[in-house]
Write a protein that holds these residues in place. Structure first.
Motif, PDB file in Angstrom:
ATOM      1  N   SER A 233       0.808  -1.228   0.000  1.00 60.24           N
ATOM      2  CA  SER A 233       0.000   0.000   0.000  1.00 60.24           C
ATOM      3  C   SER A 233       0.837   1.271   0.000  1.00 60.24           C
ATOM      4  O   SER A 233       0.371   2.326  -0.438  1.00 60.24           O
ATOM      5  N   ARG A 236       4.299   3.497  -4.732  1.00 62.48           N
ATOM      6  CA  ARG A 236       3.716   4.540  -5.575  1.00 62.48           C
ATOM      7  C   ARG A 236       2.702   3.970  -6.557  1.00 62.48           C
ATOM      8  O   ARG A 236       1.623   4.559  -6.747  1.00 62.48           O
ATOM      9  N   ARG A 239      -0.610   3.352  -4.861  1.00 61.27           N
ATOM     10  CA  ARG A 239      -1.318   4.596  -4.568  1.00 61.27           C
ATOM     11  C   ARG A 239      -1.940   5.168  -5.826  1.00 61.27           C
ATOM     12  O   ARG A 239      -3.087   5.647  -5.811  1.00 61.27           O
TER      13      ARG A 239
END
Length: 249
Positions: A233, A236, A239
Motif C-alpha cells: 500500500s 507509488r 497509490r
C-alpha cells in the motif's frame, strides 16, 4: 526462464497479469462445477451397493485431492520464499493456507457423512482419516504461526518451515491405505490403473476435480491480488492505482 521467474516475483507485474487470467479461471470453475454437479448428482447411475449415498464422492474426492495439493503448493511457495526471498510466494502461501484448511475440513466432514451409511459410524481412527486430521491441524498451525510474531517476516519464515516439515504427511495420506489395513477404500484415481468405476461415474468426477482446481486457482489469484494491495500500500504504483480507481468510481 529466469527472467520470467524474476518478473513473476514482481508484485506489480503479477498484479497486472493475474487481472487477465482470473476471469478465465472463474468462468471455467463455474462451468465445470455446474456441469459436474448436475452430471454427477442427477444423471450418473447409482452405485449397486451404496445406492445414491455414493454421490457424496463428487464433493469428497475433489476436496481431499485439492486439500493435499494446496499443502504441497504452500510448501513449494515456502521454499521459494525462504531461499529466494520472493514476496509473491509468501503472499500466495498466506492465502492458500485458509483455503487448504477449508478443503481439508470439507473432506473430513463429507467423509464422515459418507461413512455413516457405508461403515455404520461417523468416525474411526483409520490411518487415512487420522492422517487427514493431522493435516488439518498442520494447516491451522501454519495459519496461527503467521500471526504469532510481531514481525511479519518472522511469522512467514516460521510458517514456511512448518509447511516444509508438514509436507512429509502427504505421502502418508496417499499410501496409508496400502501400508496399513484400513476401512478406507483405495485411491479413486491413479496414473497407472484404469478407474474401477464405470465411465458414467468417473467422468463427472473428473470434471468436478478440474472444477475444484480452477476454483482454487481463481480464488488464489483474486486473494493474492488483494494481499498485494494490502502489503504494498505504501508503493507509488499502488497509490496511483487506488487513486485512479477512486476517480473512475
Amino acid at each position: 526462464m529466469w527472467a520470467f521467474i524474476h518478473k513473476l516475483g514482481s508484485p506489480k507485474w503479477f498484479y497486472a497479469i493475474s487481472a487477465r487470467l482470473q476471469p478465465w479461471f472463474w468462468a471455467l470453475a463455474i462451468l465445470l462445477l455446474l456441469v459436474g454437479s448436475v452430471w454427477g448428482l442427477v444423471f450418473a447411475p447409482s452405485d449397486y451397493q451404496q445406492g445414491n449415498s455414493f454421490r457424496i464422492i463428487y464433493v469428497h474426492v475433489p476436496a481431499a485431492i485439492l486439500a493435499q495439493s494446496c499443502f504441497v503448493t504452500m510448501a513449494v511457495a515456502g521454499v521459494i520464499f525462504l531461499v529466494w526471498k520472493i514476496k509473491i510466494a509468501d503472499m500466495a502461501a498466506a492465502v492458500i493456507a485458509p483455503f487448504g484448511a477449508a478443503m481439508t475440513f470439507v473432506a473430513l466432514f463429507s467423509g464422515a457423512v459418507w461413512g455413516m451409511p457405508t461403515w455404520g459410524t461417523w468416525w474411526v481412527w483409520d490411518a487415512r482419516l487420522t492422517s487427514m486430521l493431522i493435516q488439518l491441524f498442520l494447516y491451522l498451525g501454519v495459519i496461527a504461526l503467521r500471526g504469532a510474531f510481531a514481525s511479519r517476516d518472522s511469522g512467514s519464515r516460521a510458517a514456511s518451515v512448518l509447511a516444509l516439515v508438514g509436507v512429509v504427511n502427504i505421502p502418508i495420506i496417499k499410501y496409508s491405505v496400502d501400508w496399513w489395513n484400513t476401512l478406507h477404500q483405495p485411491a479413486t484415481f491413479t496414473l497407472t490403473e484404469r478407474p474401477a468405476m464405470p465411465v458414467e461415474m468417473w467422468l463427472p468426477l473428473l470434471v468436478m476435480v478440474l472444477g475444484f482446481y480452477c476454483f482454487f486457482i481463481a480464488l488464489t489469484l483474486t486473494r493474492t491480488r488483494n494481499e498485494i494491495l494490502r502489503r504494498e500500500s505504501a508503493k507509488r504504483w499502488v497509490r496511483e492505482l487506488v487513486a485512479g480507481t477512486a476517480r473512475r468510481g
